[in-house]
Design a protein around this motif. Structure first.
Motif, PDB file in Angstrom:
ATOM      1  N   UNK B 182       0.847  -1.189   0.000  1.00 14.15           N
ATOM      2  CA  UNK B 182       0.000   0.000   0.000  1.00 14.15           C
ATOM      3  C   UNK B 182       0.883   1.239   0.000  1.00 14.15           C
ATOM      4  N   UNK B 183       0.285   2.321  -0.420  1.00 13.09           N
ATOM      5  CA  UNK B 183       1.020   3.578  -0.464  1.00 13.09           C
ATOM      6  C   UNK B 183       0.781   4.338   0.831  1.00 13.09           C
ATOM      7  N   UNK B 184       1.849   4.804   1.434  1.00 13.98           N
ATOM      8  CA  UNK B 184       1.699   5.582   2.660  1.00 13.98           C
ATOM      9  C   UNK B 184       2.551   6.843   2.550  1.00 13.98           C
ATOM     10  N   UNK B 185       1.941   7.956   2.220  1.00 14.53           N
ATOM     11  CA  UNK B 185       2.718   9.185   2.050  1.00 14.53           C
ATOM     12  C   UNK B 185       3.302   9.658   3.379  1.00 14.53           C
ATOM     13  N   UNK B 186       4.470  10.266   3.298  1.00 10.70           N
ATOM     14  CA  UNK B 186       5.128  10.725   4.534  1.00 10.70           C
ATOM     15  C   UNK B 186       4.565  12.050   5.031  1.00 10.70           C
ATOM     16  N   UNK B 187       3.678  12.630   4.250  1.00  9.24           N
ATOM     17  CA  UNK B 187       2.953  13.800   4.742  1.00  9.24           C
ATOM     18  C   UNK B 187       1.477  13.407   4.794  1.00  9.24           C
ATOM     19  N   UNK B 188       0.676  14.226   5.407  1.00 16.67           N
ATOM     20  CA  UNK B 188      -0.750  13.961   5.440  1.00 16.67           C
ATOM     21  C   UNK B 188      -1.162  13.099   6.615  1.00 16.67           C
ATOM     22  N   UNK B 189      -2.195  12.289   6.379  1.00 16.90           N
ATOM     23  CA  UNK B 189      -2.833  11.567   7.465  1.00 16.90           C
ATOM     24  C   UNK B 189      -1.939  10.672   8.300  1.00 16.90           C
ATOM     25  N   UNK B 190      -1.225   9.718   7.684  1.00 15.98           N
ATOM     26  CA  UNK B 190      -0.407   8.816   8.484  1.00 15.98           C
ATOM     27  C   UNK B 190       0.643   9.536   9.324  1.00 15.98           C
ATOM     28  N   UNK B 191       1.211  10.594   8.743  1.00 16.06           N
ATOM     29  CA  UNK B 191       2.225  11.353   9.483  1.00 16.06           C
ATOM     30  C   UNK B 191       1.605  11.975  10.737  1.00 16.06           C
ATOM     31  N   UNK B 192       0.421  12.518  10.565  1.00 15.94           N
ATOM     32  CA  UNK B 192      -0.266  13.128  11.710  1.00 15.94           C
ATOM     33  C   UNK B 192      -0.636  12.071  12.750  1.00 15.94           C
ATOM     34  N   UNK B 193      -1.027  10.923  12.247  1.00 14.47           N
ATOM     35  CA  UNK B 193      -1.443   9.864  13.147  1.00 14.47           C
ATOM     36  C   UNK B 193      -0.267   9.350  13.977  1.00 14.47           C
ATOM     37  N   UNK B 194       0.904   9.224  13.325  1.00 10.34           N
ATOM     38  CA  UNK B 194       2.063   8.736  14.063  1.00 10.34           C
ATOM     39  C   UNK B 194       2.463   9.706  15.175  1.00 10.34           C
ATOM     40  N   UNK B 195       2.296  10.981  14.895  1.00 11.96           N
ATOM     41  CA  UNK B 195       2.610  11.967  15.945  1.00 11.96           C
ATOM     42  C   UNK B 195       1.763  11.714  17.186  1.00 11.96           C
ATOM     43  N   UNK B 196       0.520  11.300  16.935  1.00 10.14           N
ATOM     44  CA  UNK B 196      -0.369  11.041  18.063  1.00 10.14           C
ATOM     45  C   UNK B 196      -0.036   9.751  18.793  1.00 10.14           C
ATOM     46  N   UNK B 197       0.822   8.910  18.193  1.00 10.25           N
ATOM     47  CA  UNK B 197       1.139   7.627  18.818  1.00 10.25           C
ATOM     48  C   UNK B 197       2.279   7.730  19.823  1.00 10.25           C
ATOM     49  N   UNK B 198       3.013   8.842  19.803  1.00 12.46           N
ATOM     50  CA  UNK B 198       4.119   8.988  20.768  1.00 12.46           C
ATOM     51  C   UNK B 198       3.506   9.270  22.133  1.00 12.46           C
ATOM     52  N   UNK B 199       3.744   8.406  23.100  1.00 16.65           N
ATOM     53  CA  UNK B 199       3.118   8.599  24.411  1.00 16.65           C
ATOM     54  C   UNK B 199       3.419   9.972  24.995  1.00 16.65           C
ATOM     55  N   UNK B 200       2.397  10.532  25.606  1.00 14.63           N
ATOM     56  CA  UNK B 200       2.540  11.877  26.169  1.00 14.63           C
ATOM     57  C   UNK B 200       3.595  11.945  27.248  1.00 14.63           C
ATOM     58  N   UNK B 201       3.822  10.791  27.959  1.00 12.15           N
ATOM     59  CA  UNK B 201       4.852  10.787  28.990  1.00 12.15           C
ATOM     60  C   UNK B 201       6.215  11.107  28.397  1.00 12.15           C
ATOM     61  N   UNK B 202       6.476  10.555  27.208  1.00 17.24           N
ATOM     62  CA  UNK B 202       7.737  10.855  26.521  1.00 17.24           C
ATOM     63  C   UNK B 202       7.789  12.317  26.129  1.00 17.24           C
ATOM     64  N   UNK B 203       6.677  12.802  25.593  1.00 20.39           N
ATOM     65  CA  UNK B 203       6.650  14.204  25.163  1.00 20.39           C
ATOM     66  C   UNK B 203       6.933  15.124  26.345  1.00 20.39           C
ATOM     67  N   UNK B 204       6.351  14.750  27.471  1.00 20.86           N
ATOM     68  CA  UNK B 204       6.495  15.600  28.658  1.00 20.86           C
ATOM     69  C   UNK B 204       7.922  15.599  29.196  1.00 20.86           C
ATOM     70  N   UNK B 205       8.476  14.397  29.411  1.00 21.04           N
ATOM     71  CA  UNK B 205       9.786  14.313  30.035  1.00 21.04           C
ATOM     72  C   UNK B 205      10.921  14.664  29.082  1.00 21.04           C
ATOM     73  N   UNK B 206      10.724  14.381  27.785  1.00 21.77           N
ATOM     74  CA  UNK B 206      11.801  14.620  26.822  1.00 21.77           C
ATOM     75  C   UNK B 206      11.601  15.904  26.032  1.00 21.77           C
ATOM     76  N   UNK B 207      10.549  16.615  26.351  1.00 21.50           N
ATOM     77  CA  UNK B 207      10.241  17.891  25.675  1.00 21.50           C
ATOM     78  C   UNK B 207      10.247  17.727  24.160  1.00 21.50           C
ATOM     79  N   UNK B 208       9.531  16.695  23.703  1.00 21.67           N
ATOM     80  CA  UNK B 208       9.414  16.453  22.262  1.00 21.67           C
ATOM     81  C   UNK B 208       8.473  17.495  21.664  1.00 21.67           C
ATOM     82  N   UNK B 209       8.953  18.221  20.710  1.00 25.79           N
ATOM     83  CA  UNK B 209       8.133  19.277  20.107  1.00 25.79           C
ATOM     84  C   UNK B 209       7.473  18.822  18.811  1.00 25.79           C
ATOM     85  N   UNK B 210       8.069  17.832  18.150  1.00 24.50           N
ATOM     86  CA  UNK B 210       7.477  17.388  16.889  1.00 24.50           C
ATOM     87  C   UNK B 210       8.046  16.016  16.508  1.00 24.50           C
ATOM     88  N   UNK B 211       7.275  15.300  15.721  1.00 32.78           N
ATOM     89  CA  UNK B 211       7.746  14.033  15.138  1.00 32.78           C
ATOM     90  C   UNK B 211       7.451  14.102  13.644  1.00 32.78           C
TER      91      UNK B 211
END
Lengths: 147, 497
Positions: B182-211
């Motif tokens: 299947x085709x999975x573009x690196x921009x658009x929906x899947x990219x946005x979805x993967x950003x939502x998959x990074x646990x918030x605990x990591x974002x909080x402690x590691x100060x992740x601003x973007x994926x």
């Protein structure tokens, strides 16, 4: 707006719509006709349906089935669909558009008049169609349908 | 607008004009090549939450268009191709893509083969979801037809078998089996979805601003569907089993200034470790509790490294980001059960879908957090579930009314979102775990070619929206940008031939 209010509005809207558009139906009788090259004399009702939705594409002798329809809005078309396909013209039209826009099939050949459809069936090998009983001629064969 | 877009638009306009002239859907003059097309333009408005576009302000960035060409090369072989473009917020942007493109050889009615880009079979409506006039609602129920995955679950590139098996008194069975990629573009929906998959605990402690997604490698995709056309006229029961495996490489952006501040603070807290509480002031006790929490999260060694190695980034002001490669491995297996009953002008439908996810996320910077040598997080297997019930009734040839209720849960074992809330360090509200949708839709068939739809949704929960479309917390309070109860309105007009 709370949920009860929304439910009430939706219910009132639906009831109002039902009152606004009473159902209609009823028409002349329809017969299934084929080109004389078709060897079959009888068909099951289920087979008629499957032919006109593109699931059966060849006769028993492997001859290709060329089916033809009348347009939406034609009363014979509506009667045929109701009797054999068990669908409304809108549902039948949407079914074929789905086939077309998902790459699964071509659109059925359609004729504006029964006369045009009759001529096509009479002149095309493997062709099948439907007309009202008053349109039958010696150029085509009328199939017996087993219900 | 680039040349390809211009060409596509001009071609559609010309052919639409031609279709109007002849009022027919067959183009024998083109040597037996059939041409069909559609163009839809919509409008979206929500009172809260951005639904895949800037809907809170109202948006017209919601359209689709396609044109296809097909021809019967022989009695059994058919070739066809469709070009497609869509826009929904930042997704699609009307870039013209090759949609389905198939060679279809129908040897017998019970066995045909297709090869190329095939519409992905899933449930009752997935194959036709890009074409608005083929259904009653504007949005299919999100519980099963999640808009977030629409781009990737539209097509399978490979080969497949299909056919119709009569079964006499028990009706008949249709089957469709597809295998490929299947085709999975690196921009658009899947990219946005993967950003939502990074646990918030990591974002909080590691100060992740973007994926940011860099590349995707799809290992395999398959879909096997069977439909039972039951002896009860109008009743169809179906099941689909489908899945995919892919690896995605992403860059994780970290705010080093903020991270360094935490690391420095951590070093200042270290002397409190092991000191009896009785010897500490209430404030020191709170600091000690924070230290214990950070140690429990496995951040001690990491913060020490940061403190020792990134001194130069402190005090620069603003945000200093650094990228770290991250690898996602995703394996998904889905089972969809479907039922549709048509009785005259009434259509009832219900579907249930359950997807089992196996996800690994690897990034060496958080090896201490996960206490693994390679920073590998094996996310425990979880199931996302969704279901809906719908009815539609056509009152007259030009008017149809539809209603549905749909639910979706990111994790069926965490429907209330409690566990997710903890795992995300409280950065996202609990209602990000579910979505409940009451929809009423109206469809007006103006004529054979034109369709107008108006639709309203009463929504509860925010599981089906992207974090990337809702980036700004209100007053800086994490998660406050998401509203639990919200409304979404949609209008759409479609022309097809």
């Amino acid at each position: 707006m709370n949920f009860n209010k929304i439910t009430g509005l939706v219910t009132a809207f639906i009831v109002g719509i039902f009152l606004l558009f009473p159902c209609t139906g009823g028409a002349d009788d329809v017969v299934i006709i084929t080109n004389k090259s078709v060897s079959a004399d009888t068909l099951k009702e289920e087979d008629v349906k499957n032919i006109f939705i593109g699931k059966i594409t060849s006769w028993n002798d492997n001859q290709k089935i060329n089916f033809a329809t009348l347009p939406n809005g034609d009363e014979i078309h509506r009667t045929f669909l109701k009797k054999f396909i068990k669908r409304t013209p809108e549902q039948y039209s949407r079914y074929w558009k789905k086939q077309i826009f998902t790459g699964k099939s071509r659109i059925p050949r359609s004729f504006q008049t029964e006369k045009g459809l009759l001529e096509y069936v009479a002149s095309t090998k493997g062709a099948i169609g439907y007309v009202s009983t008053g349109q039958i001629t010696d150029d085509i064969k009328v199939l017996t349908i087993q219900f | 607008m680039n040349i390809m877009k211009k060409f596509f638009l001009v071609m559609i306009i010309v052919l639409f004009g031609l279709a109007n002239q002849v009022q027919a859907m067959e183009f024998d003059d083109l040597g037996g090549i059939e041409v069909h097309g559609f163009i839809s333009q919509g409008y979206l408005l929500s009172d809260e939450n951005n639904f895949f576009a800037d809907t809170e302000k109202g948006t017209t960035q919601f359209n689709e268009m396609g044109i296809n060409f097909s021809s019967d090369v022989t009695e059994k072989l058919r070739l066809g191709v469709q070009f497609f473009a869509r826009d929904m917020g930042t997704i699609g942007n009307n870039d013209v893509v090759l949609d389905w493109a198939i060679a279809d050889y129908r040897w017998r009615d019970w066995l045909g083969v297709r090869a190329g880009n095939m519409k992905w079979v899933n449930g009752l409506y997935n194959e036709s979801r890009d074409v608005d006039m083929l259904r009653t609602p504007i949005f299919l129920p999100q519980g099963v037809y999640n808009e977030a995955w629409r781009e990737t679950s539209a097509l399978i590139q490979g080969a497949g078998m299909y056919g119709e098996l009569p079964a006499n008194k028990v009706g008949s069975f249709s089957y469709d089996m597809q295998y490929g990629s299947m085709s999975m573009p690196v921009t658009g929906g899947p990219a946005k979805l993967l950003k939502d998959q990074v646990p918030g605990g990591l974002k909080k402690y590691y100060h992740i601003t973007d994926v940011e997604l860099e590349s995707v490698n799809v290992d395999e995709t398959f879909a096997d569907a069977v439909k039972w056309n039951t002896p009860l006229e109008g009743l169809v029961i179906g099941g689909t089993y489908w899945g995919y495996d892919f690896k995605a490489a992403a860059n994780t952006y970290i705010d080093l200034n903020a991270l360094k501040s935490d690391a420095v603070a951590y070093q200042q807290l270290v002397p409190l470790r092991g000191v009896p509480a009785a010897l500490l002031t209430p404030t020191q006790q709170a600091y000690q509790a924070a230290l214990t929490q950070l140690d429990a999260a496995g951040l001690g060694a990491f913060y020490t490294d940061v403190n020792n190695n990134t001194a130069s980034t402190v005090g620069l002001g603003g945000t200093v980001t650094q990228t770290y490669p991250t690898l996602f491995r995703v394996k998904a297996r889905t089972l969809t059960g479907s039922m549709e009953y048509t009785w005259s002008n009434l259509v009832l439908a219900a579907e249930y879908m359950q997807t089992t996810y196996n996800v690994d996320i690897q990034n060496t910077i958080w090896k201490d957090y996960y206490r693994t040598p390679d920073g590998m997080l094996n996310v425990p297997e979880f199931d996302a579930v969704g279901y809906y019930g719908s009815l539609s009734y056509r009152f007259t040839y030009w008017f149809e009314l539809g209603l549905y209720y749909s639910e979706y849960y990111r994790n069926k074992d965490d429907k209330d979102g409690e566990t997710r809330y903890i795992n995300y360090g409280g950065l996202e509200p609990k209602h990000r775990a579910w979505s409940k949708d009451y929809c009423m839709t109206t469809r007006f068939d103006i004529n054979e070619n034109w369709v107008l739809k108006l639709e309203g949704h009463v929504m509860n929960g925010t599981a089906v929206i992207y974090g990337a479309d809702n980036p700004d917390p209100i007053g800086g309070v994490a998660g406050s940008q998401y509203e639990e109860d919200w409304y979404l309105g949609a209008a759409k007009v479609t022309y097809s031939f």
